[in-house]
Design an enzyme around this catalytic site. Structure first.
Site, PDB file in Angstrom:
ATOM      1  N   LYS A  61       0.825  -1.215   0.000  1.00  0.00           N
ATOM      2  CA  LYS A  61       0.000   0.000   0.000  1.00  0.00           C
ATOM      3  C   LYS A  61       0.858   1.263   0.000  1.00  0.00           C
ATOM      4  O   LYS A  61       0.494   2.275  -0.575  1.00  0.00           O
ATOM      5  CB  LYS A  61      -0.889   0.017   1.235  1.00  0.00           C
ATOM      6  CG  LYS A  61      -1.704  -1.231   1.408  1.00  0.00           C
ATOM      7  CD  LYS A  61      -3.124  -0.882   1.813  1.00  0.00           C
ATOM      8  CE  LYS A  61      -3.931  -2.102   2.213  1.00  0.00           C
ATOM      9  NZ  LYS A  61      -3.641  -3.316   1.481  1.00  0.00           N
ATOM     10  N   ARG A  62       1.989   1.176   0.654  1.00  0.00           N
ATOM     11  CA  ARG A  62       2.884   2.326   0.726  1.00  0.00           C
ATOM     12  C   ARG A  62       3.195   2.899  -0.653  1.00  0.00           C
ATOM     13  O   ARG A  62       3.442   4.088  -0.794  1.00  0.00           O
ATOM     14  CB  ARG A  62       4.210   1.909   1.364  1.00  0.00           C
ATOM     15  CG  ARG A  62       4.279   2.019   2.866  1.00  0.00           C
ATOM     16  CD  ARG A  62       5.696   1.875   3.371  1.00  0.00           C
ATOM     17  NE  ARG A  62       6.450   0.810   2.744  1.00  0.00           N
ATOM     18  CZ  ARG A  62       7.353   1.020   1.805  1.00  0.00           C
ATOM     19  NH1 ARG A  62       7.631   2.236   1.421  1.00  0.00           N
ATOM     20  NH2 ARG A  62       7.996  -0.003   1.271  1.00  0.00           N
TER      21      ARG A  62
END
Length: 444
Positions: free
Chosen positions: A226-227
């Site tokens: 997700k980063r």
RNA sequence: GCCGCUAUCGUCUAGGGGACUAGGACGCCGCCCUCUCACGGCGGAAACCGGGGUUCGAAUCCCCGUAGCGGUACCA
């Protein structure tokens, strides 16, 4: 030919999963085969109906359709139990209460590279019996042969003490029952493959063809997460990417053929795709190339089509005319509104732009332009173009000395679609009103 | 630790013993076009992980090393 895409519904469909789905889809289409969609939901904790729906939603958006399914792995428990009984009965599997600590202790005695072997007991988890000698060889379409010596393999647990089956067992049985001929999945499953092969062998079943795809990494070389942003299909959609561009980009992430072509429409991909040509090394997912590629696809869209997609993306209506003049300037659907929105909603308030272009000289130029536009016969792009260029000439100015004040007057800022086109789209009345507003020093 | 996989420009890749002065694309830099931003055009910098072999000849084959990644769950 029958292939399958078998995600576990643990959340949104990630780029890696999307690529696996795409490759399976391409193989099926190319070979006239069937794509089976199976949901690996035996982990009841994480498998929710919402998560399943998210995956289906992502596949639909990507326009990757499937011929069978979705079949839920959880609904096949009965069949799994039957097969498990059979293996237990014929001695291919045995019950064992050995714990992880026991396995560790075993290795401490026999050496770390020695695979664990348990003793049959009345109760406990079910382990598959791995032969003492020999090896299981995975024949992979992209990697060639990989040998897993049996002496290194632990007897794998295939079912819990409560008889619920584990992944490596369920997969083998499900692929077998579904008549899957080609298993195309991520490389993280390569080490699982001998376990599944051993199950198949215990059942006297034929092996499918395997193809393990290299994993996808983020721009930093780390596992995609997700980063990194835009790591899921939904995020890509929200970021304004076109499904056909995403397909093209993903197809080229880990696959290429001798042709140097980069823009490859889906039908062409179907024709050319060959899983044997998939690359063996992991690839990084970077947005730059996707953005460029998306822009290429956007520019090839018919204006009506583009407008419809922009309307769906922005929730606005009647964007046709502005879509036409913004088309060559944007790379994603999301780029559209910041560029062209002011033409619809009115000028934005950009103090720096006013300061730079609407002081004395700018206002004089603007006034002259207003006069020319007001007197114009007709209000087409061509007539506006001609009239404004006459203004430039008569003032012995540089083009931008007239055009930039105009741009700031109608859009409020220094970036917009072409000035003649923008004026024509606004229409004379609105254009003049905005110019008057700017001349009056109104904040718009 | 153990068992595996992988290794060409910053990134995605082409290359499968001589055609390699290592090709293309994105990105980057420069120039051109130009009303802004873009589009487009032209040009440029930029790579075979290291060491040993095999061979007349290696980016291509083999071995070792190194690095990255995956697996190593009564997860999937």
């Amino acid at each position: 030919m029958r292939v399958r895409f078998a995600p576990s519904p643990t959340g949104a469909l990630h780029i890696g999963g999307a690529r696996t789905a795409l490759y399976n889809w391409l193989v099926a289409r190319h070979g006239g085969g069937t794509l089976v969609l199976r949901i690996e939901d035996t982990d009841r904790e994480r498998s929710t109906p919402e998560n399943v729906e998210q995956i289906l939603d992502a596949l639909r958006w990507l326009e990757l359709d499937w011929g069978e399914g979705p079949v839920l792995q959880s609904e096949r428990a009965q069949r799994h139990a039957e097969v498990l009984e059979r293996l237990l009965a014929d001695g291919h599997a045995y019950r064992s209460s050995a714990t992880a600590e026991d396995v560790k202790a075993f290795k401490a005695r026999h050496g770390a590279q020695r695979g664990f072997r348990g003793e049959p007991e009345a109760e406990g988890a079910v382990r598959l019996r791995v032969p003492e000698e020999g090896a299981t060889v995975v024949r992979d379409l992209v990697r060639g042969e990989t040998r897993f010596a049996h002496e290194h393999l632990d007897d794998p647990v295939i079912a819990r003490a409560d008889a619920s089956v584990l992944y490596n067992f369920a997969v083998a049985v499900d692929d077998l029952d579904a008549g899957i001929t080609h298993v195309i999945r991520g490389e993280d499953h390569l080490s699982n493959t001998p376990k599944q092969l051993l199950v198949l062998e215990a059942l006297g079943a034929r092996q499918p063809q395997y193809a393990h795809l290299p994993l996808l990494h983020g721009p930093d070389g780390k596992k995609l997460s997700k980063r990194h942003g835009a790591a899921s299909v939904q995020e890509l959609r929200d970021a304004g990417f076109l499904p056909e561009a995403v397909r093209n980009y993903l197809a080229l992430l880990g696959w290429g053929d001798a042709d140097d072509e980069t823009i490859i429409p889906t039908e062409e991909l179907v024709r050319r795709f060959d899983v044997a040509r998939v690359s063996r090394n992991p690839a990084r997912f970077e947005l730059d190339k996707l953005r460029w590629m998306n822009g290429r696809y956007m520019r090839e869209l018919a204006v009506d089509d583009l407008a419809a997609r922009l309307e769906a993306h922005t929730g606005r209506e009647s964007l046709g005319p502005i879509a036409a003049i913004a088309q060559e300037k944007i790379q994603t659907l999301a780029d559209f509104w910041p560029l062209a929105g002011p033409l619809v909603d009115g000028p934005v308030d950009d103090a720096a732009a006013r300061e730079r272009w609407l002081r004395e000289e700018g206002r004089e130029a603007l006034a002259a332009a207003r006069e020319a536009l007001a007197e114009l016969e007709g209000f087409s792009v061509e007539s506006i173009d001609a009239a404004l260029r006459r203004v430039v000439e008569s003032r012995a100015a540089k083009p931008k000395q007239v055009f930039q004040p105009l741009r700031v007057a109608i859009a409020g800022t220094t970036v917009s679609p072409g000035i003649f086109e923008s004026l024509a789209v606004l229409g004379r009345e609105e254009a003049l009103a905005r110019i008057d507003g700017a001349l009056a020093g109104a904040p718009a």
